[in-house]
Design a protein around this motif. Structure first.
Motif, PDB file in Angstrom:
ATOM      1  N   ALA A 173       0.846  -1.191   0.000  1.00 29.88           N
ATOM      2  CA  ALA A 173       0.000   0.000   0.000  1.00 29.88           C
ATOM      3  C   ALA A 173       0.877   1.234   0.000  1.00 29.88           C
ATOM      4  O   ALA A 173       2.069   1.179   0.274  1.00 29.88           O
ATOM      5  N   GLY A 174       0.285   2.370  -0.305  1.00 27.64           N
ATOM      6  CA  GLY A 174       1.026   3.630  -0.313  1.00 27.64           C
ATOM      7  C   GLY A 174       1.521   3.969   1.080  1.00 27.64           C
ATOM      8  O   GLY A 174       0.858   3.716   2.073  1.00 27.64           O
ATOM      9  N   GLY A 175       2.704   4.542   1.164  1.00 24.30           N
ATOM     10  CA  GLY A 175       3.273   4.919   2.458  1.00 24.30           C
ATOM     11  C   GLY A 175       2.660   6.196   2.981  1.00 24.30           C
ATOM     12  O   GLY A 175       1.801   6.806   2.357  1.00 24.30           O
ATOM     13  N   SER A 176       3.114   6.631   4.145  1.00 21.06           N
ATOM     14  CA  SER A 176       2.570   7.853   4.720  1.00 21.06           C
ATOM     15  C   SER A 176       3.015   9.048   3.890  1.00 21.06           C
ATOM     16  O   SER A 176       4.166   9.183   3.513  1.00 21.06           O
ATOM     17  N   GLY A 177       2.070   9.899   3.549  1.00 21.71           N
ATOM     18  CA  GLY A 177       2.367  11.076   2.755  1.00 21.71           C
ATOM     19  C   GLY A 177       2.391  10.805   1.265  1.00 21.71           C
ATOM     20  O   GLY A 177       2.503  11.728   0.473  1.00 21.71           O
ATOM     21  N   ASN A 178       2.302   9.561   0.866  1.00 16.77           N
ATOM     22  CA  ASN A 178       2.292   9.216  -0.558  1.00 16.77           C
ATOM     23  C   ASN A 178       0.862   9.056  -1.046  1.00 16.77           C
ATOM     24  O   ASN A 178      -0.044   8.777  -0.268  1.00 16.77           O
ATOM     25  N   GLY A 179       0.677   9.188  -2.342  1.00 18.66           N
ATOM     26  CA  GLY A 179      -0.631   8.947  -2.916  1.00 18.66           C
ATOM     27  C   GLY A 179      -0.953   7.463  -2.902  1.00 18.66           C
ATOM     28  O   GLY A 179      -0.084   6.619  -2.665  1.00 18.66           O
ATOM     29  N   LEU A 180      -2.176   7.169  -3.157  1.00 19.55           N
ATOM     30  CA  LEU A 180      -2.642   5.792  -3.099  1.00 19.55           C
ATOM     31  C   LEU A 180      -1.951   4.894  -4.122  1.00 19.55           C
ATOM     32  O   LEU A 180      -1.682   3.733  -3.849  1.00 19.55           O
ATOM     33  N   TYR A 181      -1.617   5.442  -5.294  1.00 16.99           N
ATOM     34  CA  TYR A 181      -1.049   4.638  -6.360  1.00 16.99           C
ATOM     35  C   TYR A 181       0.413   4.977  -6.658  1.00 16.99           C
ATOM     36  O   TYR A 181       0.938   4.570  -7.696  1.00 16.99           O
ATOM     37  N   ASP A 182       1.076   5.704  -5.773  1.00 16.55           N
ATOM     38  CA  ASP A 182       2.463   6.094  -6.034  1.00 16.55           C
ATOM     39  C   ASP A 182       3.381   4.899  -6.228  1.00 16.55           C
ATOM     40  O   ASP A 182       4.282   4.926  -7.060  1.00 16.55           O
ATOM     41  N   HIS A 183       3.172   3.826  -5.473  1.00 18.72           N
ATOM     42  CA  HIS A 183       4.029   2.650  -5.618  1.00 18.72           C
ATOM     43  C   HIS A 183       3.869   2.012  -7.000  1.00 18.72           C
ATOM     44  O   HIS A 183       4.814   1.478  -7.564  1.00 18.72           O
ATOM     45  N   LEU A 184       2.656   2.090  -7.581  1.00 20.20           N
ATOM     46  CA  LEU A 184       2.446   1.544  -8.922  1.00 20.20           C
ATOM     47  C   LEU A 184       3.129   2.403  -9.982  1.00 20.20           C
ATOM     48  O   LEU A 184       3.735   1.881 -10.924  1.00 20.20           O
ATOM     49  N   TYR A 185       3.052   3.722  -9.822  1.00 20.53           N
ATOM     50  CA  TYR A 185       3.740   4.612 -10.758  1.00 20.53           C
ATOM     51  C   TYR A 185       5.254   4.428 -10.669  1.00 20.53           C
ATOM     52  O   TYR A 185       5.940   4.409 -11.686  1.00 20.53           O
ATOM     53  N   THR A 186       5.762   4.278  -9.459  1.00 20.46           N
ATOM     54  CA  THR A 186       7.196   4.072  -9.283  1.00 20.46           C
ATOM     55  C   THR A 186       7.648   2.796  -9.971  1.00 20.46           C
ATOM     56  O   THR A 186       8.660   2.780 -10.679  1.00 20.46           O
ATOM     57  N   ARG A 187       6.891   1.735  -9.786  1.00 19.46           N
ATOM     58  CA  ARG A 187       7.231   0.460 -10.430  1.00 19.46           C
ATOM     59  C   ARG A 187       7.156   0.572 -11.954  1.00 19.46           C
ATOM     60  O   ARG A 187       7.995   0.052 -12.673  1.00 19.46           O
ATOM     61  N   PHE A 188       6.134   1.279 -12.459  1.00 25.68           N
ATOM     62  CA  PHE A 188       6.004   1.438 -13.902  1.00 25.68           C
ATOM     63  C   PHE A 188       7.186   2.199 -14.480  1.00 25.68           C
ATOM     64  O   PHE A 188       7.781   1.783 -15.476  1.00 25.68           O
ATOM     65  N   PHE A 189       7.566   3.325 -13.848  1.00 19.90           N
ATOM     66  CA  PHE A 189       8.675   4.117 -14.382  1.00 19.90           C
ATOM     67  C   PHE A 189      10.003   3.375 -14.268  1.00 19.90           C
ATOM     68  O   PHE A 189      10.885   3.535 -15.111  1.00 19.90           O
ATOM     69  N   ALA A 190      10.153   2.538 -13.251  1.00 25.66           N
ATOM     70  CA  ALA A 190      11.384   1.749 -13.129  1.00 25.66           C
ATOM     71  C   ALA A 190      11.472   0.694 -14.232  1.00 25.66           C
ATOM     72  O   ALA A 190      12.571   0.359 -14.691  1.00 25.66           O
ATOM     73  N   ASN A 191      10.344   0.169 -14.690  1.00 29.79           N
ATOM     74  CA  ASN A 191      10.328  -0.914 -15.676  1.00 29.79           C
ATOM     75  C   ASN A 191       9.903  -0.461 -17.073  1.00 29.79           C
ATOM     76  O   ASN A 191       9.691  -1.299 -17.945  1.00 29.79           O
ATOM     77  N   ARG A 192       9.801   0.833 -17.319  1.00 27.17           N
ATOM     78  CA  ARG A 192       9.222   1.286 -18.587  1.00 27.17           C
ATOM     79  C   ARG A 192      10.051   0.949 -19.812  1.00 27.17           C
ATOM     80  O   ARG A 192       9.502   0.810 -20.896  1.00 27.17           O
ATOM     81  N   GLU A 193      11.370   0.783 -19.678  1.00 29.20           N
ATOM     82  CA  GLU A 193      12.203   0.469 -20.842  1.00 29.20           C
ATOM     83  C   GLU A 193      11.953  -0.946 -21.366  1.00 29.20           C
ATOM     84  O   GLU A 193      11.997  -1.184 -22.551  1.00 29.20           O
ATOM     85  N   ARG A 194      11.681  -1.873 -20.482  1.00 25.62           N
ATOM     86  CA  ARG A 194      11.469  -3.264 -20.911  1.00 25.62           C
ATOM     87  C   ARG A 194       9.990  -3.665 -20.880  1.00 25.62           C
ATOM     88  O   ARG A 194       9.646  -4.830 -21.043  1.00 25.62           O
ATOM     89  N   HIS A 195       9.133  -2.689 -20.690  1.00 28.37           N
ATOM     90  CA  HIS A 195       7.701  -2.955 -20.583  1.00 28.37           C
ATOM     91  C   HIS A 195       7.115  -3.296 -21.952  1.00 28.37           C
ATOM     92  O   HIS A 195       7.396  -2.639 -22.933  1.00 28.37           O
ATOM     93  N   GLN A 196       6.286  -4.349 -22.005  1.00 27.67           N
ATOM     94  CA  GLN A 196       5.633  -4.758 -23.252  1.00 27.67           C
ATOM     95  C   GLN A 196       4.146  -4.938 -22.985  1.00 27.67           C
ATOM     96  O   GLN A 196       3.759  -5.800 -22.215  1.00 27.67           O
ATOM     97  N   GLY A 197       3.330  -4.146 -23.618  1.00 24.93           N
ATOM     98  CA  GLY A 197       1.884  -4.272 -23.467  1.00 24.93           C
ATOM     99  C   GLY A 197       1.385  -3.654 -22.175  1.00 24.93           C
ATOM    100  O   GLY A 197       2.099  -2.943 -21.474  1.00 24.93           O
ATOM    101  N   TYR A 198       0.136  -3.945 -21.869  1.00 24.57           N
ATOM    102  CA  TYR A 198      -0.512  -3.381 -20.695  1.00 24.57           C
ATOM    103  C   TYR A 198      -0.637  -4.443 -19.613  1.00 24.57           C
ATOM    104  O   TYR A 198      -0.874  -5.603 -19.901  1.00 24.57           O
ATOM    105  N   ASP A 199      -0.526  -4.032 -18.372  1.00 22.33           N
ATOM    106  CA  ASP A 199      -0.641  -4.974 -17.265  1.00 22.33           C
ATOM    107  C   ASP A 199      -2.044  -5.563 -17.180  1.00 22.33           C
ATOM    108  O   ASP A 199      -2.214  -6.712 -16.815  1.00 22.33           O
ATOM    109  N   PHE A 200      -3.067  -4.761 -17.503  1.00 19.89           N
ATOM    110  CA  PHE A 200      -4.424  -5.272 -17.345  1.00 19.89           C
ATOM    111  C   PHE A 200      -4.756  -6.375 -18.334  1.00 19.89           C
ATOM    112  O   PHE A 200      -5.716  -7.103 -18.142  1.00 19.89           O
ATOM    113  N   GLN A 201      -3.956  -6.538 -19.385  1.00 18.65           N
ATOM    114  CA  GLN A 201      -4.196  -7.644 -20.302  1.00 18.65           C
ATOM    115  C   GLN A 201      -3.876  -8.985 -19.649  1.00 18.65           C
ATOM    116  O   GLN A 201      -4.395 -10.012 -20.047  1.00 18.65           O
ATOM    117  N   HIS A 202      -3.045  -8.976 -18.651  1.00 20.68           N
ATOM    118  CA  HIS A 202      -2.613 -10.203 -17.997  1.00 20.68           C
ATOM    119  C   HIS A 202      -3.160 -10.301 -16.580  1.00 20.68           C
ATOM    120  O   HIS A 202      -2.693 -11.098 -15.797  1.00 20.68           O
TER     121      HIS A 202
END
Length: 87
Positions: free
Chosen positions: A3-32
């Protein structure tokens, strides 16, 4: 999923993970994404659907009837009083 940490938005951890993996990302997560707790309702037929099938209108009629029945079930949920209620 964390879950999001104190002071962070609800989805900040998901955005952080997406930006960390954006170079090797293929397709959309919701497809899987895994399915829900219940399978979606289906209408089954005796014969497989082919492009030349003559009974398409019957199939469509049956699918629409099932859709209408499910919608009516949803409407009836709201209309039926709960046990022990005074309405």
């Amino acid at each position: 999923m964390a879950a999001g940490g104190s002071g962070n938005g609800l989805y900040d951890h998901l955005y952080t993970r997406f930006f960390a993996n954006r170079e090797r990302h293929q397709g959309y997560d919701f497809q899987h994404a895994p399915g829900g707790s219940a399978a979606p309702p289906t209408v089954t037929f005796a014969q497989k659907l082919r492009w030349w099938t003559w009974d398409r209108w019957q199939r469509r009629k049956r699918i629409l009837a099932e859709r209408d029945r499910l919608q009516q079930d949803i409407i009836n949920i709201r209309k039926t009083p709960k046990p022990g209620s005074r309405t």
